[in-house]
Design an enzyme around this catalytic site. Sequence first.
Site, PDB file in Angstrom:
ATOM      1  N   GLY A  75       0.469  -0.973   0.617  1.00 26.84           N
ATOM      2  CA  GLY A  75      -0.197  -0.065   0.196  1.00 26.84           C
ATOM      3  C   GLY A  75       0.941   1.397  -0.060  1.00 26.84           C
ATOM      4  O   GLY A  75       0.145   2.239   0.456  1.00 26.84           O
ATOM      5  N   TRP A  77       2.013   2.761  -2.718  1.00 32.46           N
ATOM      6  CA  TRP A  77       1.918   3.655  -3.812  1.00 32.46           C
ATOM      7  C   TRP A  77       0.234   3.980  -2.938  1.00 32.46           C
ATOM      8  O   TRP A  77       0.553   5.515  -3.678  1.00 32.46           O
ATOM      9  CB  TRP A  77       1.593   2.912  -4.826  1.00 32.46           C
ATOM     10  CG  TRP A  77       3.146   2.803  -5.568  1.00 32.46           C
ATOM     11  CD1 TRP A  77       4.449   2.433  -4.871  1.00 32.46           C
ATOM     12  CD2 TRP A  77       3.969   2.875  -6.462  1.00 32.46           C
ATOM     13  NE1 TRP A  77       5.151   2.750  -5.757  1.00 32.46           N
ATOM     14  CE2 TRP A  77       4.668   2.985  -7.087  1.00 32.46           C
ATOM     15  CE3 TRP A  77       3.686   2.786  -7.866  1.00 32.46           C
ATOM     16  CZ2 TRP A  77       5.910   2.987  -8.094  1.00 32.46           C
ATOM     17  CZ3 TRP A  77       3.851   2.928  -9.478  1.00 32.46           C
ATOM     18  CH2 TRP A  77       5.713   3.049  -9.602  1.00 32.46           C
ATOM     19  N   ASP A  95      -5.107  -5.818  -6.121  1.00 32.60           N
ATOM     20  CA  ASP A  95      -4.370  -6.534  -5.290  1.00 32.60           C
ATOM     21  C   ASP A  95      -4.850  -8.436  -5.356  1.00 32.60           C
ATOM     22  O   ASP A  95      -5.857  -8.304  -5.184  1.00 32.60           O
ATOM     23  CB  ASP A  95      -3.415  -6.068  -4.132  1.00 32.60           C
ATOM     24  CG  ASP A  95      -1.479  -6.775  -4.426  1.00 32.60           C
ATOM     25  OD1 ASP A  95      -1.043  -5.997  -4.910  1.00 32.60           O
ATOM     26  OD2 ASP A  95      -1.789  -8.284  -4.703  1.00 32.60           O
ATOM     27  N   ASP A 111      -7.976 -10.145  -9.364  1.00 32.29           N
ATOM     28  CA  ASP A 111      -7.065  -9.957 -10.348  1.00 32.29           C
ATOM     29  C   ASP A 111      -7.675  -9.038 -11.685  1.00 32.29           C
ATOM     30  O   ASP A 111      -8.306  -9.148 -12.096  1.00 32.29           O
ATOM     31  CB  ASP A 111      -7.394 -11.901 -11.197  1.00 32.29           C
ATOM     32  CG  ASP A 111      -6.472 -12.006 -12.242  1.00 32.29           C
ATOM     33  OD1 ASP A 111      -5.622 -10.540 -12.716  1.00 32.29           O
ATOM     34  OD2 ASP A 111      -6.439 -13.497 -12.546  1.00 32.29           O
ATOM     35  N   ASP A 135       3.280  -0.987 -10.048  1.00 32.69           N
ATOM     36  CA  ASP A 135       4.148  -1.505  -9.664  1.00 32.69           C
ATOM     37  C   ASP A 135       4.431  -2.752  -9.008  1.00 32.69           C
ATOM     38  O   ASP A 135       5.757  -3.245  -8.606  1.00 32.69           O
ATOM     39  CB  ASP A 135       4.916  -0.713  -8.066  1.00 32.69           C
ATOM     40  CG  ASP A 135       5.831  -0.909  -7.839  1.00 32.69           C
ATOM     41  OD1 ASP A 135       7.472  -0.678  -8.513  1.00 32.69           O
ATOM     42  OD2 ASP A 135       5.976  -0.642  -6.307  1.00 32.69           O
ATOM     43  N   LYS A 175       6.739  -0.391 -13.920  1.00 32.20           N
ATOM     44  CA  LYS A 175       7.566  -1.412 -13.721  1.00 32.20           C
ATOM     45  C   LYS A 175       8.007  -1.528 -14.907  1.00 32.20           C
ATOM     46  O   LYS A 175       7.284  -2.848 -14.781  1.00 32.20           O
ATOM     47  CB  LYS A 175       8.047  -1.568 -11.998  1.00 32.20           C
ATOM     48  CG  LYS A 175       9.457  -2.243 -11.561  1.00 32.20           C
ATOM     49  CD  LYS A 175       9.287  -2.523 -10.806  1.00 32.20           C
ATOM     50  CE  LYS A 175       8.749  -3.326 -10.027  1.00 32.20           C
ATOM     51  NZ  LYS A 175       8.605  -3.428  -8.133  1.00 32.20           N
TER      52      LYS A 175
END
Length: 230
Positions: A75, A77, A95, A111, A135, A175
């Site tokens: 958590g 971000w 998540d 998902d 990320d 990322k």
Amino acid sequence: MAPPPRNLHTKLKTAKGRSTASQRWLARQLNDPYVKAAKAAGWRSRAAFKLLDLDAKFHLLRPGMRVVDLGAAPGGWTQVALKAVGEAGHVVALDLLPMDPVPGAVVLQGDFQEEAAERAVIEALGGKADLVLSDMAPNTTGHNATDHLRIMALGELALDFAERVLAPGGGFAAKLFQGGAERAMLDRLRQGFTRVAHAKPPSSRKESSELYVVATGFRGGNLDAAGRRE
């Protein structure tokens, strides 16, 4: 942003029962100034500084924005985004793993590739997103080429999601790992966004091959069979 001050090296009190890899990880955590600074500032992870660095450079976050944080746990971000968008904004954290609530944000478990999760995100936002953050990274195998391909595939799936939920003019940050194949994704991003760049935040560990791609000015619409924006 300026890096936190470095402290004297801390040694593990005992290595009994720990693998060599575990010992290395613990030693790195104990001596990482960003880990200590994150705890002091109340961030849930050192990764919070990466988003702070990216925002300082690219001005991604603004008051009132609707933001999606993919792969949000634990958590960090989400906390940064929530603080930036303020009470007028909306932040949805998604998540596969359970995540402790972040007051002010909507935390969903699921998902992001599933249609039900996508619908839940848009419903929680109250409309299309202004920014999609990712990320996410797959579990590493230790084989650089394999790990690079796996994170690239994950990044492309995140981009698929972003193209479906972003409002025109929106942004995307994700990322990746350095390794050559990211060029294909950059080409795809340039088709869909007016500005595309990549950066390695100062808070990213020097030994890490991670970098972040940042795209703003989403054009909207879909790609045709020739790869042109409709």
